[in-house]
Design an enzyme around this catalytic site. Structure first.
Site: not given
Length: 258
Positions: A9, A11, A205
């Site tokens: 991932d 961001d 996240d």
């Protein structure tokens, strides 16, 4: 050891806003040195793969366009297999448009096979009305992702999922989503890595997209706490990641990277 690959991932994992997360560049450099395949996996359909590559390069992470895999790419590839040379009415920005054109999906604002929704600031109520009528006439509703909002420097803005919700409510039709945690996107990305399921790491996240997708696919899921999830949040979920680390630089200790 058999080939291992990483789905990453962006961001909250590689950067936060406009700031590179400490150690992210070193981690990517190590993957490149070890010739370990990796893909940046993003639910943002606004930017093309080339746009994302350029953004990363400007942040000091030198990667190829082929290292980027977006939900727009997953959407376009899926539709091109389902209906080769099909057409779509698109609510979204250039990244989605480019991916569709690259896969021979034509733009059609009259009688499209699909209505495809991505993120963007270019949509208006006229487009929503037109899309509603097309869906009621038989066009299939496709979402590049169902993220309800997107982070911006001063908070959040409505995401693809919010736009899709309007069309679902208006038409009574449910959208078919391609973005994380869709197995379509996860499977296509793993195939591009060229590694086996059990040798695929998913690093993210967000529990509701990155981690649940990795868990459901049988990948090794790694939650980083440098983004939007706190360690206390884990008790709210019935599933758990295989690993929890403070940030991506902690993965430098993995045996395959040494």
């Amino acid at each position: 050891m058999e080939n291992t690959g990483f789905l990453l991932d962006m961001d909250g994992v590689i950067y936060k806003g406009k700031e590179l997360i400490d150690g992210a560049d070193v981690f990517i450099k190590r993957l490149q040195e070890k010739k370990i395949p990796f893909l940046f996996l993003t639910n943002n359909s606004q930017r093309s793969r080339r746009d994302v590559q350029l953004k990363l390069n400007k942040m000091g992470i030198e990667v190829e366009e082929s290292n980027v895999f977006t939900c727009a790419t997953a959407t376009a590839r899926f539709i091109s297999k389902q209906k080769p040379n099909g057409s779509a009415y698109v609510i979204g920005d250039s990244g989605l448009m480019n991916a569709l054109h690259d896969n021979n999906i034509a733009n059609n604002d009259m009688d499209p096979d699909y209505v495809i929704v991505g993120e963007g600031k270019s949509f208006n109520m006229n487009m929503i009305e037109a899309a509603t009528k097309m869906i009621m006439k038989g066009a299939k509703l496709i979402a590049t992702n169902l993220d309800p909002n997107c982070p911006v420097p001063d908070g959040i803005r409505p995401g693809c999922g919010a736009i899709v919700a309007m069309l679902e409510t208006a038409t009574g039709k449910k959208a078919f989503s391609m973005g994380k945690p869709s197995p379509i996107m996860f499977r296509e990305a793993r195939k591009e890595l060229g590694v086996r399921t059990e040798n695929t790491f998913m690093v993210g996240d967000t529990m509701e997209t990155d981690i649940i997708g990795g868990v459901e696919m049988g990948y090794k899921s790694v939650l980083v706490l440098s983004g939007g999830t706190n360690i206390e949040d884990l008790d709210s979920f019935a599933y758990h990641p295989d690993m929890v680390v403070s940030s991506i630089k902690d993965l430098m200790d993995l045996p395959i990277l040494n």
